[in-house]
Design an enzyme around this catalytic site. Structure first.
Site, PDB file in Angstrom:
ATOM      1  CB  ALA A  74      -0.909  -0.003   1.226  1.00  0.00           C
ATOM      2  CB  ALA A  75       2.811   3.137  -1.396  1.00  0.00           C
ATOM      3  CB  THR A 117      10.368   2.338  -5.658  1.00  0.00           C
ATOM      4  OG1 THR A 117      10.594   3.018  -6.894  1.00  0.00           O
ATOM      5  CG2 THR A 117      10.589   3.355  -4.554  1.00  0.00           C
ATOM      6  CE1 TYR A 141       6.338   5.473  -4.422  1.00  0.00           C
ATOM      7  CE2 TYR A 141       7.925   5.723  -6.199  1.00  0.00           C
ATOM      8  CZ  TYR A 141       7.076   4.924  -5.448  1.00  0.00           C
ATOM      9  OH  TYR A 141       6.983   3.579  -5.723  1.00  0.00           O
ATOM     10  CG  HIS A 189       3.161   2.612 -14.635  1.00  0.00           C
ATOM     11  ND1 HIS A 189       2.319   1.976 -13.754  1.00  0.00           N
ATOM     12  CD2 HIS A 189       4.025   3.318 -13.866  1.00  0.00           C
ATOM     13  CE1 HIS A 189       2.682   2.258 -12.516  1.00  0.00           C
ATOM     14  NE2 HIS A 189       3.708   3.078 -12.555  1.00  0.00           N
ATOM     15  CG  LEU A 190       6.295   3.478 -22.284  1.00  0.00           C
ATOM     16  CD1 LEU A 190       5.868   4.802 -22.918  1.00  0.00           C
ATOM     17  CD2 LEU A 190       7.759   3.185 -22.602  1.00  0.00           C
TER      18      LEU A 190
HETATM   19  N1  LIG Z   1       3.917  -0.314 -10.331  1.00  0.00           N
HETATM   20  C1  LIG Z   1       5.249  -0.171 -10.359  1.00  0.00           C
HETATM   21  O1  LIG Z   1       5.878  -0.201 -11.441  1.00  0.00           O
HETATM   22  C2  LIG Z   1       6.018   0.010  -9.078  1.00  0.00           C
HETATM   23  C3  LIG Z   1       7.406   0.237  -9.167  1.00  0.00           C
HETATM   24  C4  LIG Z   1       8.115   0.380  -7.981  1.00  0.00           C
HETATM   25  C5  LIG Z   1       7.489   0.282  -6.746  1.00  0.00           C
HETATM   26  N2  LIG Z   1       6.132   0.076  -6.698  1.00  0.00           N
HETATM   27  C6  LIG Z   1       5.494  -0.011  -5.376  1.00  0.00           C
HETATM   28  O2  LIG Z   1       4.715  -1.186  -5.359  1.00  0.00           O
HETATM   29  C7  LIG Z   1       3.550  -0.998  -4.573  1.00  0.00           C
HETATM   30  C8  LIG Z   1       2.331  -1.399  -5.369  1.00  0.00           C
HETATM   31  O3  LIG Z   1       2.277  -0.638  -6.571  1.00  0.00           O
HETATM   32  P1  LIG Z   1       1.010  -0.733  -7.529  1.00  0.00           P
HETATM   33  O4  LIG Z   1       1.440  -0.286  -8.872  1.00  0.00           O
HETATM   34  O5  LIG Z   1       0.358  -2.040  -7.341  1.00  0.00           O
HETATM   35  O6  LIG Z   1       0.118   0.425  -6.879  1.00  0.00           O
HETATM   36  P2  LIG Z   1      -1.475   0.490  -6.702  1.00  0.00           P
HETATM   37  O7  LIG Z   1      -1.820   1.920  -6.507  1.00  0.00           O
HETATM   38  O8  LIG Z   1      -2.132  -0.259  -7.811  1.00  0.00           O
HETATM   39  O9  LIG Z   1      -1.692  -0.315  -5.360  1.00  0.00           O
HETATM   40  C9  LIG Z   1      -1.572   0.259  -4.079  1.00  0.00           C
HETATM   41  C10 LIG Z   1      -2.746  -0.233  -3.263  1.00  0.00           C
HETATM   42  O10 LIG Z   1      -2.628   0.275  -1.936  1.00  0.00           O
HETATM   43  C11 LIG Z   1      -3.890   0.759  -1.508  1.00  0.00           C
HETATM   44  N3  LIG Z   1      -3.632   1.773  -0.471  1.00  0.00           N
HETATM   45  C12 LIG Z   1      -2.967   2.945  -0.604  1.00  0.00           C
HETATM   46  N4  LIG Z   1      -2.923   3.581   0.580  1.00  0.00           N
HETATM   47  C13 LIG Z   1      -3.576   2.796   1.483  1.00  0.00           C
HETATM   48  C14 LIG Z   1      -3.871   2.910   2.856  1.00  0.00           C
HETATM   49  N5  LIG Z   1      -3.498   3.970   3.584  1.00  0.00           N
HETATM   50  N6  LIG Z   1      -4.552   1.915   3.465  1.00  0.00           N
HETATM   51  C15 LIG Z   1      -4.946   0.806   2.763  1.00  0.00           C
HETATM   52  N7  LIG Z   1      -4.695   0.647   1.455  1.00  0.00           N
HETATM   53  C16 LIG Z   1      -4.019   1.638   0.808  1.00  0.00           C
HETATM   54  C17 LIG Z   1      -4.567   1.281  -2.763  1.00  0.00           C
HETATM   55  O11 LIG Z   1      -5.975   1.326  -2.678  1.00  0.00           O
HETATM   56  C18 LIG Z   1      -4.098   0.256  -3.799  1.00  0.00           C
HETATM   57  O12 LIG Z   1      -4.991  -0.828  -3.897  1.00  0.00           O
HETATM   58  C19 LIG Z   1       3.559   0.448  -4.143  1.00  0.00           C
HETATM   59  O13 LIG Z   1       4.065   0.494  -2.826  1.00  0.00           O
HETATM   60  C20 LIG Z   1       4.516   1.118  -5.109  1.00  0.00           C
HETATM   61  O14 LIG Z   1       5.170   2.202  -4.500  1.00  0.00           O
HETATM   62  C21 LIG Z   1       5.391  -0.058  -7.834  1.00  0.00           C
END
Ligand SMILES: NC(=O)c1ccc[n+]([C@@H]2O[C@H](COP(=O)([O-])OP(=O)(O)OC[C@H]3O[C@@H](n4cnc5c(N)ncnc54)[C@H](O)[C@@H]3O)[C@@H](O)[C@H]2O)c1
Length: 330
Positions: A74-75, A117, A141, A189-190
């Site tokens: 979650a973030a 990340t 971030y 995202h690209l």
């Molecule tokens: N997608 C990428 O390419 C990428 C790259 C590097 C790091 N990340 C990290 O991976 C993780 C997941 O990324 P993602 O692309 O699946 O993001 P996403 O936004 O699809 O998923 C994050 C989930 O966390 C939930 N959330 C956010 N804040 C919350 C809170 N306070 N309480 C409960 N739920 C909460 C959101 O509703 C969402 O379902 C993140 O931490 C992101 O920083 C992602």
């Protein structure tokens, strides 16, 4: 079999994790406030809608379920937004994580896996990026994540919290069965953006800078399939459950692809023309970000199955073409 708490399990990567854990026979509790996630993406486990920062709720979860390991996805993760609203990022990503860690310490839950990340490296000097590269994030971030990594080390020293921070590069693709996939709003995202052009939802894809010091002048990034990410978490959890030490690992495919290369692969896979418009560079974009993932391969035996962009994009296209409006179509 173990019981996992997946925080952020209704998000893009978390939902693939839930599916992967369930397919390995594990029990899963999902906590997600649906601020950016989708209820329909959670295909297994017990779903609890709520905020990670809700201490009573977290307390109840640890009191009623015997959690062996927490995976924390979650973030908030929009780099530009984090520059405009840094406190939202430090509050949601860092401060709320400390409440979760406090509850874990109270309940003796001592295994934790963090979605970190590549943004923690900022603009790295050496490529491919090793885990020993200095962490100098260039935005809130990235800082919100490196702070958690540092807090985890303190918790290990103080309470014996064993943790693995996985520094993802660019996650992409969808489950091979095609029932879950990527649906971010706004999308930044690209690969999904180029696929939106293929679907006729965008007129063109914008290329930010064509004069970078790269073979075709466009930025190079490292793409990793979401199910390879999920598999890395399972290996990390196994390592902790066998009594392994805490650690930090990069997760990428170690080969970079340029923006033009990705667009050209999408043209081939979708058969669509994909108009592209060349724009100026965006401030803060490094020319190349490519991970070394040797450490996780050698220490945890991770072996990515989707290590070429064609296969990654093919799974993404399958999801996007079947669900052009994302989870609204499911
Ligand atoms: N997608 C990428 O390419 C990428 C790259 C590097 C790091 N990340 C990290 O991976 C993780 C997941 O990324 P993602 O692309 O699946 O993001 P996403 O936004 O699809 O998923 C994050 C989930 O966390 C939930 N959330 C956010 N804040 C919350 C809170 N306070 N309480 C409960 N739920 C909460 C959101 O509703 C969402 O379902 C993140 O931490 C992101 O920083 C992602």
């Amino acid at each position: 079999m173990a019981m996992f708490l997946i925080v952020g399990g209704a998000g893009y990567i978390g939902s693939h994790m839930v599916k992967h854990l369930a397919s390995h026979g594990h029990d899963v509790v999902v906590l997600d406030d649906l601020s950016s996630g989708h209820r329909k993406s959670v295909v297994a486990g017990k779903f609890i809608q709520g905020d990670l920062g809700d201490q009573d709720l977290i307390e109840e979860i640890f009191s009623t379920s015997k959690i062996d390991c927490v995976m924390h996805f979650a973030a908030f993760s929009l780099v530009g937004e984090s520059v405009e609203l840094p406190l939202n990022y430090y509050h949601n990503n860092t401060a709320k994580t400390t409440s979760l860690l406090m509850a874990m310490a109270r309940h003796g839950v001592d295994k934790f896996i963090l979605s970190s990340t590549a943004a923690v490296y900022g603009e790295p000097e050496n490529l491919p990026i090793l885990e020993t590269e200095p962490t100098e994030p260039t935005n809130p971030y990235g800082r919100s994540k490196i702070f958690i990594e540092e807090i985890l080390e303190d918790c290990d020293t103080a309470h014996g919290l064993k943790h693995i921070s996985l520094r993802y590069f660019n996650a992409a693709g969808a489950s091979k069965e095609g029932e879950i996939g990527e649906d971010h709003s706004p999308e930044t995202h690209l690969i999904p953006l180029v696929l939106q052009v293929a679907l006729g939802q965008r007129e063109y894809i914008e290329i930010y800078g064509t004069d970078w010091d790269t073979p075709d002048g466009t930025c190079i990034r490292d793409y990793i399939h979401v199910m390879d990410l999920a598999e890395a978490h399972i290996l990390a959890a196994q390592r902790l459950m066998e009594g392994g030490e805490s650690g930090v690992y990069n997760l990428g495919c170690q080969s970079g692809y340029s923006v033009r290369e990705i667009i050209s692969i999408v043209r081939e896979i979708t058969g669509k023309p994909i108009p592209a418009v060349e724009s100026d560079r965006r401030p803060g974009d490094p020319a190349r970000l490519v991970a070394s993932s040797e450490k996780i391969k050698s220490e945890l035996g991770w072996n990515p199955r989707y290590d070429d962009p064609e296969r990654i994009i093919a799974t993404a296209w399958r999801w996007h073409s079947a669900n052009p409006r994302g989870y609204s179509d499911v």
